[in-house]
Design a protein around this motif. Structure first.
Motif, PDB file in Angstrom:
ATOM      1  N   VAL A 192      10.462  -4.445  -2.363  1.00  0.00           N
ATOM      2  CA  VAL A 192      10.272  -5.195  -3.713  1.00  0.00           C
ATOM      3  C   VAL A 192       9.007  -4.268  -3.894  1.00  0.00           C
ATOM      4  N   THR A 193       8.004  -3.336  -3.191  1.00  0.00           N
ATOM      5  CA  THR A 193       6.857  -3.219  -4.080  1.00  0.00           C
ATOM      6  C   THR A 193       6.837  -1.811  -4.398  1.00  0.00           C
ATOM      7  N   ALA A 194       7.918  -1.266  -3.661  1.00  0.00           N
ATOM      8  CA  ALA A 194       8.203   0.632  -3.471  1.00  0.00           C
ATOM      9  C   ALA A 194       8.471   0.084  -5.157  1.00  0.00           C
ATOM     10  N   ILE A 195       9.211  -0.795  -5.352  1.00  0.00           N
ATOM     11  CA  ILE A 195      10.239  -0.711  -6.870  1.00  0.00           C
ATOM     12  C   ILE A 195       8.878  -0.718  -7.614  1.00  0.00           C
ATOM     13  N   THR A 196       8.429  -1.895  -7.245  1.00  0.00           N
ATOM     14  CA  THR A 196       7.180  -2.335  -8.487  1.00  0.00           C
ATOM     15  C   THR A 196       6.564  -0.841  -8.844  1.00  0.00           C
ATOM     16  N   TYR A 197       5.825  -0.120  -7.636  1.00  0.00           N
ATOM     17  CA  TYR A 197       5.479   0.706  -7.844  1.00  0.00           C
ATOM     18  C   TYR A 197       6.092   2.168  -8.748  1.00  0.00           C
ATOM     19  N   LEU A 198       7.353   2.250  -8.681  1.00  0.00           N
ATOM     20  CA  LEU A 198       8.314   3.050  -9.527  1.00  0.00           C
ATOM     21  C   LEU A 198       8.706   2.287 -11.277  1.00  0.00           C
ATOM     22  N   LEU A 199       8.694   1.211 -11.489  1.00  0.00           N
ATOM     23  CA  LEU A 199       8.543   0.814 -12.472  1.00  0.00           C
ATOM     24  C   LEU A 199       7.424   0.743 -12.909  1.00  0.00           C
ATOM     25  N   THR A 200       6.329   0.657 -12.456  1.00  0.00           N
ATOM     26  CA  THR A 200       4.878   0.795 -12.799  1.00  0.00           C
ATOM     27  C   THR A 200       4.721   2.167 -13.471  1.00  0.00           C
ATOM     28  N   LYS A 201       4.704   3.398 -12.777  1.00  0.00           N
ATOM     29  CA  LYS A 201       4.941   4.776 -12.995  1.00  0.00           C
ATOM     30  C   LYS A 201       5.665   5.607 -13.832  1.00  0.00           C
ATOM     31  N   LEU A 202       7.376   4.502 -14.484  1.00  0.00           N
ATOM     32  CA  LEU A 202       8.158   5.306 -15.139  1.00  0.00           C
ATOM     33  C   LEU A 202       7.336   4.621 -16.618  1.00  0.00           C
ATOM     34  N   PHE A 203       6.799   3.510 -16.276  1.00  0.00           N
ATOM     35  CA  PHE A 203       6.113   2.532 -17.593  1.00  0.00           C
ATOM     36  C   PHE A 203       5.531   4.064 -18.657  1.00  0.00           C
ATOM     37  N   ALA A 204       4.925   3.388 -17.096  1.00  0.00           N
ATOM     38  CA  ALA A 204       3.119   4.781 -17.455  1.00  0.00           C
ATOM     39  C   ALA A 204       3.377   5.839 -18.116  1.00  0.00           C
ATOM     40  N   GLN A 205       4.728   6.995 -18.234  1.00  0.00           N
ATOM     41  CA  GLN A 205       5.295   7.876 -18.664  1.00  0.00           C
ATOM     42  C   GLN A 205       5.826   7.697 -19.242  1.00  0.00           C
ATOM     43  N   HIS A 206       5.839   6.562 -19.849  1.00  0.00           N
ATOM     44  CA  HIS A 206       6.091   6.476 -21.783  1.00  0.00           C
ATOM     45  C   HIS A 206       4.707   5.906 -22.372  1.00  0.00           C
ATOM     46  N   LEU A 207       4.129   5.917 -21.852  1.00  0.00           N
ATOM     47  CA  LEU A 207       3.230   4.843 -23.115  1.00  0.00           C
ATOM     48  C   LEU A 207       2.335   5.850 -22.789  1.00  0.00           C
ATOM     49  N   PRO A 208       0.246   5.129 -24.072  1.00  0.00           N
ATOM     50  CA  PRO A 208      -0.242   6.451 -23.703  1.00  0.00           C
ATOM     51  C   PRO A 208      -1.434   5.261 -22.400  1.00  0.00           C
ATOM     52  N   TYR A 364      18.112   6.230  -1.365  1.00  0.00           N
ATOM     53  CA  TYR A 364      17.348   6.092  -0.600  1.00  0.00           C
ATOM     54  C   TYR A 364      16.225   7.049  -0.490  1.00  0.00           C
ATOM     55  N   LEU A 365      15.184   7.431  -1.552  1.00  0.00           N
ATOM     56  CA  LEU A 365      14.287   8.156  -1.918  1.00  0.00           C
ATOM     57  C   LEU A 365      13.667   8.802  -0.650  1.00  0.00           C
ATOM     58  N   ASP A 366      13.444   9.861  -0.693  1.00  0.00           N
ATOM     59  CA  ASP A 366      12.505  10.633   0.211  1.00  0.00           C
ATOM     60  C   ASP A 366      11.244  10.288   0.508  1.00  0.00           C
ATOM     61  N   PRO A 367      11.494   9.419   1.553  1.00  0.00           N
ATOM     62  CA  PRO A 367      10.366   9.045   2.407  1.00  0.00           C
ATOM     63  C   PRO A 367       8.884  10.183   2.778  1.00  0.00           C
ATOM     64  N   ASN A 368       8.925  11.377   2.599  1.00  0.00           N
ATOM     65  CA  ASN A 368       7.795  12.884   2.779  1.00  0.00           C
ATOM     66  C   ASN A 368       6.914  12.247   1.433  1.00  0.00           C
ATOM     67  N   THR A 369       7.812  12.392   0.700  1.00  0.00           N
ATOM     68  CA  THR A 369       7.548  12.252  -0.820  1.00  0.00           C
ATOM     69  C   THR A 369       6.179  10.535  -1.336  1.00  0.00           C
ATOM     70  N   MET A 370       7.221   9.377  -0.630  1.00  0.00           N
ATOM     71  CA  MET A 370       6.252   8.032  -0.891  1.00  0.00           C
ATOM     72  C   MET A 370       5.354   8.255   0.287  1.00  0.00           C
ATOM     73  N   GLN A 371       5.090   9.039   1.259  1.00  0.00           N
ATOM     74  CA  GLN A 371       4.261   9.114   2.791  1.00  0.00           C
ATOM     75  C   GLN A 371       3.037   9.396   1.708  1.00  0.00           C
ATOM     76  N   GLN A 372       3.263  10.746   1.258  1.00  0.00           N
ATOM     77  CA  GLN A 372       2.113  11.616   0.358  1.00  0.00           C
ATOM     78  C   GLN A 372       1.620  10.498  -0.685  1.00  0.00           C
ATOM     79  N   ALA A 373       1.900   9.995  -1.048  1.00  0.00           N
ATOM     80  CA  ALA A 373       1.387   9.026  -2.524  1.00  0.00           C
ATOM     81  C   ALA A 373       0.886   7.797  -1.698  1.00  0.00           C
TER      82      ALA A 373
END
Length: 407
Positions: A192-208, A364-373
């Motif tokens: 849930v938290t991973a999807i929340t962060y992905l959605l947050t980032k996607l929304f932020a890409q489209h807004l100021p 299933y997204l690359d765990p290395n990218t998630m871990q780096q974040a």
């Protein structure tokens, strides 16, 4: 159409109006663009329900006039009304002055009329260039403050002009309608938290910058503080969460305003009503996301959400648990129109997507990218996952990007 959520029947006074007698009737009424809702605290007494009615009516394009009791009149409440796009409000004691309501109905106020309670950023959008505003107190002809019991003649009433405004009528402020997204899971490790962060980032890409807020629900174990390494940005001892004072603090990371729980939070209360009140106070931002975790919150929070994102892991062992299946069916039946199912960690080896109608599949997204974040204390970089997250963007993010509607 004029809707009167008022304790007295004023339909004779206001022709072609509809009288809403009790709170449930108000909550179940559907409004349309151009409608006016005169909402009084005597018909809908609870603050959470008032906020719910106002939010939904404004979403549907209606204008809201709020009438309250003098006991509830505070500057904070007026600012909250203004943040929801309600600029016509009045508070009365033992007697309600109907002339004030007449004036509100026919002459809508603008943010400049109540600039004391309006955020400066909203005021700046009313003019393309800065202007000097000189406050001038105009003498107004006030109608009879109370209607004498012996009077047979009512104060003069001018019927509202429902047609197009005259050329001399100034345009009203265009309001950005805020959106609330609640992300919830039905079983552990659903992501849930991973999807929340992905959605947050996607929304932020489209807004100021700082147009998106991410709120951590008080029921699950807190993780946001550690994930984003917030101790480097703020002292944990000095941080105030909304569960402490109802106002709380935000911490900006990657252009997003985070509302994390305090480190070591041990509370488990849902906090439904205070949380809904806090969210409505903070919804000056276009988009607010709430990370609920793997527990279904109260109907109060789900009932005011513009979109409910239900996250399910692709672990097939959970499908055999009848309780989870019943819970999913209940959510679908109650919130189907506003709910989107996300099958997280989707793999080609899974073959049960037909069990979930119209679901969004996130691979299933690359765990290395998630871990780096996680190591960097930042949101995951989704730029390389455009194709994998295309369905999530098209189904959840783009339909909720705020549009400007008339105030």
């Amino acid at each position: 159409m004029l809707y009167l959520a008022f304790p007295a029947d004023l339909r004779e006074r206001y022709a072609e109006s509809t009288w809403l007698v009790y709170d449930k009737q108000v909550l179940e009424t559907t409004f349309a663009p151009g409608d006016i809702l005169l909402l009084s605290t005597w018909v809908v007494p609870h603050r959470a329900e008032q906020l719910q009615v106002i939010h939904r009516a404004r979403q549907e394009g209606a204008r809201v006039i709020f009438v309250g009791s003098k006991e509830d009149e505070t500057d904070e409440w007026k600012r909250q009304l203004c943040s929801l796009g309600v600029y016509d409000f009045a508070f009365f004691g033992d007697e309600v002055v109907l002339g004030v309501l007449d004036d509100f109905i026919e002459h809508p106020r603008t943010p400049l009329d109540v600039r004391t309670y309006v955020d400066d950023s909203v005021l700046r959008t009313t003019n393309e260039e800065p202007v000097v505003v000189e406050e001038v107190k105009e003498e107004k002809v006030v109608l009879q403050t109370t209607e004498p019991e012996t009077a047979s003649v009512r104060p003069r009433w001018r019927r509202p002009r429902w047609g197009k405004p005259s050329p001399s009528t100034p345009e009203r402020l265009q309001i950005v309608q805020p959106r609330l997204v609640v992300v919830v899971g039905l079983w552990p490790r659903a992501g849930v938290t991973a999807i929340t962060y992905l959605l947050t980032k996607l929304f932020a890409q489209h807004l100021p910058m700082r147009s998106v807020a991410c709120v951590e629900h008080p029921r699950p174990w807190p993780r946001m503080w550690d994930y984003f390494q917030l101790d480097e940005r703020m002292s944990a001892e000095g941080y105030r969460h909304w569960t402490v004072d109802g106002v709380g603090q935000e911490i900006e990371v990657d252009g997003v305003d985070l509302v994390p729980l305090s480190p070591g939070w041990t509370g488990s209360t849902d906090g439904s009503q205070p949380m809904v009140q806090y969210i409505f106070r903070q919804m000056r931002k276009p988009v607010t996301l709430v990370d609920v975790g793997a527990q279904v919150p109260s109907d109060m929070l789900l009932g005011v959400a513009d979109r409910i994102v239900c996250v399910l892991d692709c672990d097939p062992t959970f499908l055999s648990i009848a309780e989870l299946g019943n819970q999913y069916r209940m959510l679908t039946a109650q919130y189907g129109e506003s709910m989107v199912t996300v099958l997280n960690k989707w793999t080609r080896y899974a073959h049960y997507d037909d069990l979930f109608e119209d679901a969004v599949r996130v691979p299933y997204l690359d765990p290395n990218t998630m871990q780096q974040a996680l190591w960097a204390g930042r949101f995951p970089d989704v730029s390389a996952w455009a194709s994998e997250l295309h369905e999530l963007t098209e189904r959840v993010v783009k339909p909720l990007l705020p549009t400007r509607v008339g105030g």
